[in-house]
Structures are given as C-alpha cells and as structure tokens.
Design an enzyme around this catalytic site. Sequence first.
Site, mmCIF file in Angstrom:
data_model
loop_
_atom_site.group_PDB
_atom_site.id
_atom_site.type_symbol
_atom_site.label_atom_id
_atom_site.label_comp_id
_atom_site.label_asym_id
_atom_site.label_seq_id
_atom_site.Cartn_x
_atom_site.Cartn_y
_atom_site.Cartn_z
ATOM 1 N N HIS A 17 47.278 -77.746 -21.208
ATOM 2 C CA HIS A 17 46.293 -76.823 -21.792
ATOM 3 C C HIS A 17 45.947 -77.243 -23.221
ATOM 4 C CE1 HIS A 17 48.223 -73.560 -19.076
ATOM 5 N NE2 HIS A 17 47.019 -73.801 -18.586
ATOM 6 N N LYS A 41 48.485 -62.862 -10.983
ATOM 7 C CA LYS A 41 49.930 -62.723 -10.764
ATOM 8 C C LYS A 41 50.547 -62.030 -11.985
ATOM 9 C CE LYS A 41 49.955 -67.174 -9.281
ATOM 10 N NZ LYS A 41 50.457 -68.516 -9.407
ATOM 11 N N SER A 127 51.487 -74.124 -15.322
ATOM 12 C CA SER A 127 52.307 -73.034 -15.860
ATOM 13 C C SER A 127 53.274 -72.519 -14.794
ATOM 14 C CB SER A 127 51.415 -71.879 -16.315
ATOM 15 O OG SER A 127 50.579 -72.285 -17.366
#
Length: 157
Positions: A17, A41, A127
């Site tokens: 990122h 999520k 992630s």
Amino acid sequence: MTAALCPGSFDPPTNGHIDVIRRTAAICERVLVAVVANPSKAPMFTAEERVALLEEVLSDLDNVTVEAFTGLLVDYARQRGVDVVVKGLRAVTDFDYELQMAQMNHGLTGMETLFLPTNPKWGYLSSSLVKEVATLGGSVEGLVPETVLSALEEKLS
Ligand code: PNS
C-alpha cells in the site's frame, strides 16, 4: 492530474500500500488516502487506528492527507474535489474485482480510475495474509512498516 484518491481498507497498511501511495504522491500534486471506516470484513484495527498508522508512516510527505470515510466512494471523492482514483494492481487475481469497481464508479459519476502495477517485490502481499501470518505467530517483519509491526504485536499480545 492534480488530486488523487487512494482508497482502501488498510487493515493494516502493508508495504505494498505504502509503495503505491508514495508513487502516486510523486506524480500528483495532492493525494488523499481514504480509509473505509466499515470494510466488508470485521477489521482488526479501528478506522482511527488505521488512519493514525498511515499518517505516521506517510508523515514525511507534505502532499498526502489521510481520512476515514463512510458511504459511496464516488460521493466522497466529489465532496473532496479529487480528480481520479488510483489503485494498485498486484496480479490478474485483482483485475476482475478492480475492473468491476472502476467501471461501476465511472458509471455512477464519471469518476476515472488509474491502475498502478504493484512493485513485484510486494506482489504476493495482502493485509489478510499479514493478519493471518501474524495471528498464527509468524513474522511479518519487512512486509509492513515498523509502526504497523509494533501495532500488530501490541494488538496480538
Ligand atoms: O482495500 P480494499 O478492501 O480492496 O478497498 C475497497 C474499497 C474501500 C475501495 C471499496 O470497498 C469501496 O470503494 N468502498 C466504499 C463503498 C463503495 O463506494 N462501494 C461501491 C464500490 S464500486
């Protein structure tokens, strides 16, 4: 192209990122990193924690700001006056989903999306994998910024 939006869940931010955001900041006058407050999520880090982590990691760049957002991305982008959404693309596995979102966003308001190819060094990084490895006791050193590494250790201790 003057103002770019780099949106994501950033739960937590990874080196992949950060690489995409830094490269975008080198091209655009202004970059707004937009942290989705309610990702699909349940997040490990709160929106405030994710914003704080990104702010710390990107504190050397004076043309980057970080904010949490809720609602439709295109509405938020319009409110903030950004010209384009920039997303990193890791592999073909990202392509279908990212293309769908880019086309939907364009259909909604004409918002354009540009894709930056992820540095191959971070091509396998996500992630979700970082969280899984860290939760199961593996090392994610070198895959996330030091600040994020400390935050993960604290969260899992
Ligand atoms: O890091 P992610 O989880 O791939 O980021 C996805 C994100 C936050 C960019 C996407 O879920 C999003 O834009 N959410 C905001 C709600 C929205 O506008 N949904 C319609 C997308 S076409």
